[in-house]
Design a protein around this motif. Structure first.
Motif, PDB file in Angstrom:
ATOM      1  N   UNK A   1      53.228-104.803 -44.741  1.00 34.06           N
ATOM      2  CA  UNK A   1      51.946-105.474 -45.002  1.00 34.06           C
ATOM      3  C   UNK A   1      50.896-105.255 -43.923  1.00 34.06           C
ATOM      4  N   UNK A   2      51.307-104.999 -42.673  1.00 34.54           N
ATOM      5  CA  UNK A   2      50.315-104.884 -41.605  1.00 34.54           C
ATOM      6  C   UNK A   2      50.540-103.688 -40.691  1.00 34.54           C
ATOM      7  N   UNK A   3      51.394-102.756 -41.067  1.00 34.41           N
ATOM      8  CA  UNK A   3      51.637-101.556 -40.268  1.00 34.41           C
ATOM      9  C   UNK A   3      52.461-100.572 -41.094  1.00 34.41           C
TER      10      UNK A   3
ATOM     11  N   UNK B   1      49.968 -99.226 -36.124  1.00 37.66           N
ATOM     12  CA  UNK B   1      49.136-100.250 -36.770  1.00 37.66           C
ATOM     13  C   UNK B   1      48.042 -99.576 -37.597  1.00 37.66           C
ATOM     14  N   UNK B   2      47.155-100.391 -38.144  1.00 40.57           N
ATOM     15  CA  UNK B   2      46.032 -99.835 -38.908  1.00 40.57           C
ATOM     16  C   UNK B   2      46.410 -99.385 -40.294  1.00 40.57           C
ATOM     17  N   UNK B   3      47.511 -99.909 -40.833  1.00 42.86           N
ATOM     18  CA  UNK B   3      47.938 -99.564 -42.186  1.00 42.86           C
ATOM     19  C   UNK B   3      48.526-100.808 -42.838  1.00 42.86           C
TER      20      UNK B   3
ATOM     21  N   UNK C   1      58.840-106.446 -45.595  1.00 42.55           N
ATOM     22  CA  UNK C   1      59.268-106.851 -44.255  1.00 42.55           C
ATOM     23  C   UNK C   1      58.080-106.844 -43.308  1.00 42.55           C
ATOM     24  N   UNK C   2      58.199-107.627 -42.250  1.00 44.06           N
ATOM     25  CA  UNK C   2      57.184-107.649 -41.196  1.00 44.06           C
ATOM     26  C   UNK C   2      57.875-107.281 -39.891  1.00 44.06           C
ATOM     27  N   UNK C   3      57.899-105.972 -39.558  1.00 39.66           N
ATOM     28  CA  UNK C   3      58.636-105.551 -38.361  1.00 39.66           C
ATOM     29  C   UNK C   3      58.002-106.110 -37.096  1.00 39.66           C
ATOM     30  N   UNK C   4      58.847-106.450 -36.147  1.00 34.75           N
ATOM     31  CA  UNK C   4      58.372-106.957 -34.858  1.00 34.75           C
ATOM     32  C   UNK C   4      59.196-106.305 -33.765  1.00 34.75           C
TER      33      UNK C   4
END
Length: 523
Positions: A20-22, A211-213, A254-257
Motif C-alpha cells: 500500500x505504501x511502498x 518508497x514512492x509507490x 502487507x505493510x512491510x517495516x
C-alpha cells in the motif's frame, strides 16, 4: 590480501511486489565469473532505495562475502528514456538552427534582388530616355518578379517549418523536464562480493524496497436481478525513479517495516515538578557506521547449483496479509500516473429493496444488501455502481471481510411513488396554570408501479423532548410500526404487490408549559 575483480551485472527487473505504501523490486541476471574473489555491481538503482532492505541470493558455485550499497555519480542520467529525449532535443535544436540558416540565406537573396532592381531602374530609365528598346526592360522586370516571388514563397515555407520545429522542440523540453524531475543523474549501486574456485556461470538475484509507490482498490459493482458482480481492480502508482517493465507483478496488503516491533506500554508516572539540574555538556562520543555493508561469514564452497548464502534482509509482512497477482503483466512507468490491473471478478447474491424517509424527502432509494460469500477480504475503495447497464453513481466500499454484510445505494427509482401530506393541525393557547398543546397528523401514501413485488422500508420520526416541561404523546400510528426506538425513529417494513398502494397515518401531540418557548418545531 587478494584484490577483488570488479564486474558489472546487467540485471533487469523481473518482479515487483507492490504494498500500500511502498514496493519491493527484484532484479535478476547471469554472468560468468573468473576464478578468485570478485565484486559484482548492479548499477542504476533508485536513490530512494532502503539500504537495510537489500537482499542478495542466487544460484551457482559461489560464496557471498559481503554486500555494499554505494552512490554512483553520472554526468548525465543513464535512464534510456531520458537519453532518448535528450537525443530528440538535440535533433530538434539542429533542425531549428538549420531552418534559421536557410531563412537567413533567403533573406539575403531577397535583399540582393531588391537592391538589384533599384540599381537597374536608373539604368533602364536612362536607356528609355535615349530612345532604346523597351523589350529588354520587360524581360528583366519579369525575371526579377519571378525570382522575388519564389524567394518570398520559400521564406514563408521556411517560417512554417520553423514554427513546427520550435513546437516540437518545446514539447520535447517539456517532456524532458517532467521526466528529469523524477530521474536524476545520481543512482545507487549494490556491490556483491563473491568468491569462486573456478570459472563458472552464476545467477544473482537482488531485491530491495523503495518508497514512492503503492496501490489502492477500486471496484465496478454491477447489479442485475438478484446477482451482484464485483470487478475488483488494483490501481498502481509509482514515482520511484525507475520504470517497471512488464514483469511478475503482485499486489500485497502487507505493510512491510524494517524495524517491526510489538507495541509495549511503559508505566505512566505522575510526580511533583522538580526544576532541572544544570548538566555540563558531554564530550562527543565516537561512533562507527557499517556504511550499508551486510557482513557474511566466510565459508566453504557450495556445490554447483546450490543457493547462495543469503545476506540478512529486513522486509516484514503481516501474517494475515494477502498477495494478489494480476492475470497479465502490467508495465508501470515512474510517472505517477494510475495504472489499473484486474484482480478478481466475484459473483455474489444480493437482496434488493427500497428505502425512503418522507419526512426528509419523497425520493425512494434502491438498495442492495450483499454478503461477502467469497474468500477475499476486500480492501476499502471507491466503487462505480451500475444497475443493469445504467451507471447510478459512486459509493465508498468499507473494508469488507468474508461473511460481512454491506449495503449499497443503487440510486433513485421513480416507479415507487411517495407522497406525504399534513392532514390535521391544531394548537391551543395556554391559560393561567395550563399548558400549550399542538397536535399534528400526517398521511403518507406509497404506490408500487414496478412490475414486481417491492419490499419498502419507510422511515419517519417523532420529536424527542430535551426539557422536562415538554412532552410528546403519540396519537396515531397505523399500521403499527415494525420498530420504534427511544429516539423517536419509526420504521415500517412493507411488501407491496405490483400496482398496489398503501397509506401510513402518523399523529402526535406536543405539550409545553406556559413559560416555555419551543424551538426545533417543524411541520
Amino acid at each position: 590480501m587478494t584484490e577483488l575483480t570488479v564486474l558489472v551485472l546487467d540485471a533487469p527487473i523481473v518482479a515487483v511486489a507492490v504494498y500500500p505504501d511502498r514496493a519491493r523490486v527484484t532484479r535478476r541476471g547471469r554472468l560468468t565469473l573468473p576464478a578468485g574473489d570478485q565484486t559484482v555491481y548492479v548499477d542504476s538503482l533508485p536513490l530512494g532505495l532502503q539500504e537495510d532492505s537489500v537482499r542478495v541470493s542466487g544460484r551457482g558455485p559461489a560464496t557471498v562475502l559481503g554486500v555494499d550499497v554505494a552512490m554512483r555519480h553520472h554526468a548525465q542520467a543513464p535512464d534510456a528514456a531520458v537519453a532518448e529525449l535528450e537525443r530528440e532535443r538535440r535533433a530538434a535544436e539542429n533542425e531549428v538552427a538549420e531552418l534559421a540558416d536557410a531563412d537567413e540565406v533567403q533573406a539575403q537573396l531577397d535583399a540582393f534582388l531588391s537592391r538589384l532592381g533599384q540599381r537597374a531602374g536608373g539604368t533602364f530609365a536612362r536607356s528609355l530616355a535615349s530612345g532604346s528598346e523597351a523589350a529588354d526592360l520587360g524581360e528583366f522586370t519579369d525575371s526579377l518578379a519571378v525570382r522575388l516571388t519564389a524567394v518570398r514563397a520559400k521564406r514563408r515555407e521556411l517560417a512554417a517549418q520553423q514554427e513546427e520545429a520550435s513546437e516540437r522542440l518545446a514539447a520535447v523540453e517539456r517532456r524532458l523536464a517532467e521526466v528529469s524531475q523524477q530521474r536524476v543523474p545520481d543512482r545507487r549501486s549494490v556491490g556483491v562480493d563473491l568468491a569462486v574456485d573456478d570459472e563458472a556461470e552464476v545467477e544473482i538475484e537482488l531485491s530491495y524496497v523503495v518508497p514512492g509507490a503503492g496501490w489502492t482498490s477500486t471496484y465496478d459493482v454491477r447489479v442485475a436481478e438478484d446477482r451482484l458482480t464485483l470487478n475488483w481492480f488494483g490501481v498502481i502508482t509509482q514515482h520511484t525513479g525507475e520504470d517497471w517493465p512488464e514483469c511478475e507483478l503482485t499486489l500485497s496488503t502487507a505493510r512491510p517495516a524494517v524495524n517491526a516491533k510489538v507495541p509495549e506500554l511503559d508505566p505512566w508516572y505522575l510526580d511533583r515538578y522538580h526544576p532541572p539540574v544544570p548538566v555540563a555538556p558531554a564530550a562527543p562520543a565516537a561512533f562507527a557506521m557499517a556504511g550499508g555493508r551486510a557482513e557474511a561469514a566466510y565459508g566453504g564452497m557450495p556445490a554447483p547449483g546450490a543457493s547462495f548464502r543469503e545476506v540478512a534482509a529486513t522486509v516484514e509482512q503481516g501474517l494475515t496479509a494477502a498477495t494478489y497477482t494480476p492475470p497479465r503483466p502490467v508495465a508501470v512507468p515512474a510517472d505517477g500516473a494510475a495504472h489499473r490491473a484486474t484482480i478478481a471478478a466475484i459473483e455474489l447474491e444480493t437482496k434488493l429493496d427500497y428505502i425512503t424517509a418522507p419526512v426528509r424527502s419523497t425520493d425512494v432509494h434502491l438498495r442492495a444488501t450483499v454478503v461477502n460469500s467469497g474468500t477475499h477480504t476486500l480492501p476499502a475503495g471507491k466503487a462505480a455502481v451500475f444497475h443493469d447497464a445504467d451507471f447510478v453513481g459512486s459509493a465508498a466500499l468499507p473494508l469488507w471481510a468474508p461473511g460481512e454484510e454491506v449495503e449499497l445505494a443503487l440510486g433513485l427509482d421513480d416507479r415507487i411513488r411517495v407522497e406525504r401530506e399534513l392532514t390535521r393541525r391544531t394548537a391551543t393557547k395556554a391559560t393561567l396554570g395550563s399548558t400549550r398543546r399542538r397536535e399534528v397528523e400526517y398521511e403518507t401514501k406509497i404506490e408500487n408501479h414496478t412490475p414486481r413485488t417491492a419490499h419498502i422500508t419507510v422511515l419517519d420520526q417523532l420529536p424527542v423532548p430535551r426539557d422536562h416541561d415538554i412532552t410528546v404523546k403519540p396519537l396515531t400510528a397505523t399500521p403499527d410500526p415494525t420498530e420504534t426506538t427511544d429516539l423517536g425513529l419509526l420504521t415500517w417494513q412493507l411488501d407491496l404487490e405490483a400496482g398496489q398502494q398503501t397509506t401510513i397515518h402518523l399523529g402526535f401531540r406536543v405539550e409545553t408549559a406556559k413559560a416555555v418557548h419551543l424551538t426545533g418545531w417543524r411541520e
